[in-house]
Design a protein around this motif. Structure first.
Motif, mmCIF file in Angstrom:
data_model
loop_
_atom_site.group_PDB
_atom_site.id
_atom_site.type_symbol
_atom_site.label_atom_id
_atom_site.label_comp_id
_atom_site.label_asym_id
_atom_site.label_seq_id
_atom_site.Cartn_x
_atom_site.Cartn_y
_atom_site.Cartn_z
ATOM 1 N N GLN A 57 12.099 4.962 -9.148
ATOM 2 C CA GLN A 57 11.878 6.147 -8.318
ATOM 3 C C GLN A 57 13.132 6.995 -8.145
ATOM 4 O O GLN A 57 13.064 8.083 -7.569
ATOM 5 N N PHE A 63 0.544 4.900 -9.780
ATOM 6 C CA PHE A 63 1.967 4.699 -10.012
ATOM 7 C C PHE A 63 2.491 5.791 -10.955
ATOM 8 O O PHE A 63 1.794 6.267 -11.808
ATOM 9 N N GLU A 82 6.967 -6.604 1.816
ATOM 10 C CA GLU A 82 7.309 -5.222 1.454
ATOM 11 C C GLU A 82 6.827 -4.915 0.036
ATOM 12 O O GLU A 82 6.299 -3.820 -0.228
ATOM 13 N N PHE A 83 7.009 -5.875 -0.866
ATOM 14 C CA PHE A 83 6.535 -5.694 -2.237
ATOM 15 C C PHE A 83 5.028 -5.491 -2.268
ATOM 16 O O PHE A 83 4.516 -4.588 -2.959
ATOM 17 N N TYR A 124 10.697 -1.394 -9.151
ATOM 18 C CA TYR A 124 9.891 -0.223 -8.767
ATOM 19 C C TYR A 124 10.770 0.828 -8.089
ATOM 20 O O TYR A 124 10.684 2.020 -8.410
ATOM 21 N N LEU A 125 11.608 0.392 -7.160
ATOM 22 C CA LEU A 125 12.468 1.331 -6.443
ATOM 23 C C LEU A 125 13.473 1.989 -7.392
ATOM 24 O O LEU A 125 13.787 3.177 -7.251
ATOM 25 N N LEU A 174 10.122 -5.603 -6.779
ATOM 26 C CA LEU A 174 10.305 -4.513 -5.823
ATOM 27 C C LEU A 174 11.514 -3.665 -6.219
ATOM 28 O O LEU A 174 11.453 -2.424 -6.201
ATOM 29 N N ASN A 229 2.999 -4.429 0.149
ATOM 30 C CA ASN A 229 2.640 -3.135 0.728
ATOM 31 C C ASN A 229 2.925 -1.999 -0.257
ATOM 32 O O ASN A 229 2.153 -1.042 -0.380
ATOM 33 N N THR A 230 4.030 -2.108 -0.965
ATOM 34 C CA THR A 230 4.409 -1.070 -1.928
ATOM 35 C C THR A 230 3.440 -1.017 -3.105
ATOM 36 O O THR A 230 3.081 0.069 -3.578
ATOM 37 N N MET A 231 3.002 -2.170 -3.555
ATOM 38 C CA MET A 231 2.120 -2.253 -4.728
ATOM 39 C C MET A 231 0.639 -2.101 -4.377
ATOM 40 O O MET A 231 -0.203 -2.024 -5.266
ATOM 41 N N SER A 276 11.118 -10.742 0.326
ATOM 42 C CA SER A 276 10.653 -9.352 0.377
ATOM 43 C C SER A 276 9.198 -9.207 -0.051
ATOM 44 O O SER A 276 8.751 -8.101 -0.348
ATOM 45 N N ARG A 278 -4.310 2.507 -6.026
ATOM 46 C CA ARG A 278 -2.894 2.904 -6.030
ATOM 47 C C ARG A 278 -2.561 3.590 -7.333
ATOM 48 O O ARG A 278 -2.941 3.124 -8.407
#
Length: 424
Positions: free
Chosen positions: A301, A424, A395-396, A297-298, A294, A398-400, A392, A422
């Motif tokens: 961004q 990316f 959250e990970f 990935y963040l 996670l 949901n993000t992926m 996490s 999804r």
């Protein structure tokens, strides 16, 4: 015009026959195990025969590309011209049991790529050691610069030189060739390989425009941003992720068997939340995985992060569409794809599984589409829920784009994909 065999080109038919022979050799290994258990075969006799069969299997797999390339009507040959490009360095960054070996082979099967498997392991540092990220990053920089005289990279070279020819194929396949190794009198398999000096490794390395490394022991993308921003290194990172429920379904059988080689039958055992709760190391590993992936990935961004240098790859996307993912990877790297890559994908992603194959857990030969969400048959809902609620991970996921399950019915409903579309 290509010769046709039962509606297939000669090359495609030959690929099928090679896969059949490999399966037959694998079956022979299993029969040997059964024979040992039912006879007076000594351990030394068993090891001698087993080692011979293993070498034969590795030799066949190592020569697949050479055999198929000699066949008239090769349907992959028009891919084989790879345009010269500026030096490109690649890092496959992943965690254990996330499909990184499969992604790595998409690079390794390209004869224009120098691919090294896990050089950081030979630093002999424990996972989590404070110096591991720094020494690992320095070792990678030396590899991309082809400086095999550096102390840390020399450790990898010394390890490589200690291996028998079949095992060398697992680490740097490009160096197992007629220049470095002696063929057996039969013409099949390598009898021996000479030591590769630091100078020899450096000269060989400099012949490759694309140099790639796979690692699973450093998962922090921030340790490589300086290499990604450095125009001399030109590093591009393939960050491989997987649904943490699928990842844990693969890690747990290994953990419960002390990380020894296991068969598909053992790998497919049904896992419960009790297995997870009674082994704190599993929870720690899962939490570290979700947190690091996670965070990576963040990080990618952020507006100051090097653009065009980081590609997130979901293992499931590669499993469902291997050719499509290979095309995306080579497009991201800015180089054209070699026919050997497509040939390897066609042969190795559409085969059945041998439930007694002791090499199954580490093999890249699977029916990839069936593998993507097969973990759903092995994980109870209580375990899936525990994984989703660790650290996490939610959250990970949901993000992926990994769908959260709320009941056993959802988990077992095979018509409901848990991998959402999804980009990316």
């Amino acid at each position: 015009m290509a010769q046709q065999l039962n509606g297939k080109s000669a090359a495609a038919a030959a690929a099928d026959h090679l896969a059949f022979v490999e399966d037959a050799i694998s079956d022979l290994k299993e029969q040997l195990t059964d024979l040992k258990q039912s006879s007076n075969m000594t351990e030394a006799q068993y090891r001698q025969v087993n080692d011979s069969i293993t070498e034969l299997l590795k030799t066949l797999r190592g020569r697949e590309d050479d055999i198929l390339s000699m066949i008239d009507g090769n349907p992959y040959s028009h891919y084989n011209h790879v345009q010269s490009t500026p030096q490109t360095n690649v890092l496959v960054l992943a965690s254990m049991r996330t499909g990184s070996s499969f992604i790595g082979e998409i690079l390794n099967r390209n004869p224009k790529v120098l691919y090294a498997f896990e050089p950081i392991k030979q630093l002999m540092l424990k996972d989590g050691a404070p110096t591991l990220p720094f020494r690992g990053a320095n070792q990678l920089r030396d590899f991309y610069a082809c400086d095999f005289s550096s102390p840390d990279l020399k450790k990898y070279l010394d390890f490589y030189n200690s291996l028998a020819p079949p095992s060398r194929l697992d680490y740097v396949k490009a160096w197992v060739n007629k220049d470095n190794c002696k063929l057996k009198l039969s013409g099949y398999g390598w009898e021996s390989c000479k030591r590769i000096s630091a100078d020899g490794a450096t000269k060989s390395c400099r012949k490759y425009d694309i140099r790639a490394v796979k690692i699973i022991r450093i998962r922090d993308l921030s340790m490589f941003t300086h290499l990604m921003a450095d125009p001399e290194v030109n590093l591009r990172v393939l960050n491989v992720v997987r649904d943490p429920r699928g990842m844990m379904s693969s890690v747990m059988p290994l953990h419960l068997n002390n990380y020894q080689v296991i068969s598909k039958r053992v790998a497919d055992r049904v896992l419960s939340v009790d297995h997870f709760n009674k082994n704190p190391g599993l929870r720690d590993r899962l939490k570290a995985y979700c947190d690091s992936m996670l965070r990576n990935y963040l990080l990618g961004q952020q507006p100051w992060f090097p653009r065009g240098r980081h590609m997130v790859i979901r293992y499931e996307d590669a499993a469902y569409d291997p050719r499509g993912m290979a095309a995306k990877i080579y497009s991201f790297l800015g180089v054209s794809m070699h026919g050997n890559v497509l040939r390897w994908l066609d042969v190795n992603t559409n085969i059945g599984d041998n439930e007694r194959d002791l090499n199954y857990i580490y093999s890249t030969r699977r029916n990839s589409g069936q593998t993507a969400e097969s973990w759903r048959r092995k994980v109870t809902f209580d375990l899936a829920e525990a994984i989703q609620n660790t650290g996490s991970c939610r959250e990970f996921m949901n993000t992926m784009g990994y769908r959260i399950v709320h009941s056993a019915a959802e988990l077992l409903n095979q018509s409901l994909s848990l991998v959402s579309p999804r980009q990316f």
